[in-house]
Scaffold this active site. Structure first.
Site, short mmCIF file in Angstrom:
data_model
loop_
_atom_site.label_atom_id
_atom_site.label_comp_id
_atom_site.label_asym_id
_atom_site.label_seq_id
_atom_site.Cartn_x
_atom_site.Cartn_y
_atom_site.Cartn_z
N ASP A 254 60.73 8.71 35.51
CA ASP A 254 60.34 10.14 36.09
C ASP A 254 59.21 10.23 35.12
O ASP A 254 59.47 10.44 34.31
CB ASP A 254 61.21 11.34 36.68
CG ASP A 254 60.20 11.71 37.07
OD1 ASP A 254 59.74 12.67 38.20
OD2 ASP A 254 60.12 13.48 35.98
N GLU A 291 56.70 6.53 36.95
CA GLU A 291 55.59 7.22 37.30
C GLU A 291 54.62 7.49 36.65
O GLU A 291 55.61 8.03 35.10
CB GLU A 291 56.70 8.70 38.27
CG GLU A 291 55.30 9.58 38.51
CD GLU A 291 55.64 11.26 38.84
OE1 GLU A 291 55.23 12.08 39.51
OE2 GLU A 291 56.80 10.80 38.51
#
EC number: 3.2.1.141
Length: 590
Positions: A254, A291
């Site tokens: 993330d 990400e």
């Protein structure tokens, strides 16, 4: 291999890092057992073993009992003791030769809302659906323990643990093995850039965070300050646990742009090199998917290949999503401001980054850098693309899906473009049947933080007039509204969309031209403001967002592979395409 302290296994609860403590104790049902300093600086150990199921906590300098930072099970929640997990959980399992998920068709799911049961065991019952859809791997949203029973998981605090409401470590292992049994890989979304505010006790053990770097969540993880080596090892150990011990096939990392690291070797590069070693050790492919908001190819370039290379196998490509979404919906507010036209969509489909060094209006500055479509350092499969994902649906005020905004033919057109592109596609759960359920943001924080989240969410959308429409994240009903309604798959409109997705994914798997990951293999022609044609070798995808039929010329000797609405052939290779919709055709090389 990660250098674990002598005698320490992540299931045991007999060692902890507390470098600035004078006394560390293991707390067992009120009894405190002193720990001793080990040969490894800052580490404390306990000579006696703890049996499986034992609840334990650590006390630092006589303080309150705290859960184990490396605890695998937290049966009483994020504030309670950890529990020892039987090591046999990871060894008494079926063989798994592995699956390379890079370039495959992914499927993002949230365990708590994927089924009415909201557990890994109930999710197992739906794996047959995913196998029939043609999914190559599932990407599971974060499972680290978080406050309360329900949440997205991005406020997790136990990076080695599994949320109790999902079934804990045992249920996760059962899910992984069941997915592997039907040929589906498993990727886990992990959050290494921050921890949630409630139940985060890491700072009471040691310098896990540093004020040198500020992130949207406060002080950054200590990747480059004093004692950073152990913090880096903490994150590496968690990654190894998931990939080697749990036998996952990859990790999605993330918001890696929030991993601020000024050391000579960035943590992501260290992780990539470590995973390469574990891959050789495990004898199966292991992948890292990032990400990243940076729009730079160094993220997916092998370590050592270019300055700043991070070594990720793939990264999410938000610009492709924004170009698709804005083109289909007409929305150009917020971060969609530079998107919406067919020309921008053409650039996204062929060059990935729309913001590739030029001015980003939303950011107010130049952003990104251009990709080289002929580079041998990365290719189309280095970029994961989607029409929807948890962020792009859930960060809307009401969590409404694209199927609530556009006609079915427009969603069908968007699906055709990203599922048959040179990129690695990922479906968001329920998207394949145009699920009627929203996916709003929800959480279950305590009485101190919960109301603040509710108020902050409403303020966030006040500027666009959506404050009154924003559901309360703390409400159980907000969570329940997101649970998929599986029976609606059989209803006519939903069944039609499901059939379309199955057809597209089957084409992707069957056609070598579609599987070709070279970025230069895609040509896109803009026919008018509403219509464009994407060519992938002998396969052509024509789409339009127009509300009426448009004429498209795909060339002679064209075989129709699939279409949303039956097009009328006006002449060989020339069709009247009903809009909005899509047509996929095959044209043999002359």
């Amino acid at each position: 291999m990660i250098d674990r302290p002598q005698g320490f296994e992540p299931t045991s609860g007999t060692a902890v890092w507390a470098p600035r403590a004078s006394l560390v104790e293991v707390v067992l049902e009120g009894t405190r057992l002193p720990m001793h300093r080990t040969e490894r600086r800052g580490w404390w150990g306990l000579d006696r073993p703890l049996g499986p199921g034992t609840r334990y906590a650590f006390s630092v300098d006589g303080g309150p009992p705290l859960p184990d930072p490396r605890g695998l099970a937290h049966p009483d929640g994020v504030h309670g003791p950890s529990a020892v997990v039987d090591p046999a959980l990871f060894t008494r399992r079926p063989d798994w030769a592995g699956k390379d998920v890079r370039g495959g068709v992914g499927y993002e799911l949230h365990v708590g809302t994927f089924t009415d049961g909201g557990t890994f065991d109930s999710a197992v019952e739906r794996l047959a659906h995913l196998a029939e859809l043609g999914v190559d791997y599932v990407e599971v949203m974060p499972v680290a323990p978080f406050p309360g029973e329900r949440g997205w998981g991005y406020d997790g605090v136990g990076l080695y643990g599994v949320h109790r409401a999902y079934g804990g470590p045992e249920a996760f292992v059962r899910f992984i093995d069941a997915a592997h049994a039907v040929g589906i890989g498993v990727v886990l979304d992990v959050v290494h850039n921050h921890l949630g505010p409630e139940g985060n006790y890491l700072s009471q053990f040691g310098p896990y965070f540093t004020p040198r770097h500020h992130t949207p969540w406060g002080d950054g993880l200590n990747l480059d300050d004093e004692d950073c080596e152990e913090v880096r090892a903490f994150l590496l150990g968690a990654a190894r646990l998931w990939l080697v011990d749990y036998r996952l096939d990859g990790l999605r990392l993330d918001a890696v742009h929030a991993l601020v690291d000024d050391s000579p070797r960035h943590f992501l590069a260290e992780l990539a090199d470590a995973v390469a070693g574990w891959e050789a050790e495990a004898g199966r492919p292991l992948r890292l998917i990032a990400e990243s908001d940076l729009n730079r190819s160094e993220m997916v370039s092998p370590t050592g290949s270019v300055p700043g290379a991070r070594g990720m196998d793939a990264q999410w490509a938000d610009d492709v999503h924004h170009a698709l979404h804005s083109f289909l919906t007409g929305e150009t507010q917020g971060y969609y401001v530079d998107f919406g036209s067919a020309e921008v969509l053409e650039k996204a489909l062929t060059r990935v980054f729309v913001h590739d060094g030029g001015f980003s209006t939303f950011r107010g500055k130049d952003w990104g850098a251009p990709l080289d479509p002929g580079s041998d350092l990365y290719d189309g499969h280095s970029f994961v693309t989607f029409l929807q994902n948890h962020d792009q649906v859930g960060n809307r005020a009401t969590g409404d899906r694209i199927s609530r905004t556009v006609a079915p033919g427009a969603q069908a057109a968007g699906a055709a473009l990203y599922l048959l592109s040179a990129f690695a596609p990922m479906v968001f759960m329920g998207e394949e049947w145009a699920a009627s359920t929203p996916f709003p943001y929800f959480s279950h924080l305590g009485p101190e933080l919960g109301p603040k989240v509710t108020e902050g969410r409403r303020r966030e959308f006040a500027d666009v007039g959506w404050a009154d429409e924003t559901p309360d994240p703390q409400s159980a009903e907000t969570f329940r509204s997101a649970v998929l309604l599986w029976d609606e798959r059989d209803e006519a409109a939903h069944a039609r969309m499901l059939s379309w997705y199955r057809e597209l994914i089957a084409i992707r798997h069957a056609r070598p031209d579609v599987l070709d990951p070279s970025l230069g293999s895609t040509q896109v022609q803009v026919l008018d403001d509403d219509t464009l044609v994407m060519r992938r070798g002998q396969v052509t995808v024509a789409v339009t967002r127009a509300s009426s039929a448009v004429e498209v010329d795909l060339g002679a000797a064209t075989e129709v592979l699939a279409s949303w609405d039956d097009p009328r052939e006006l002449a060989p290779g020339r069709f009247l395409l009903p809009g909005p919709g899509a047509l996929i055709a095959h044209r043999p090389t002359a």
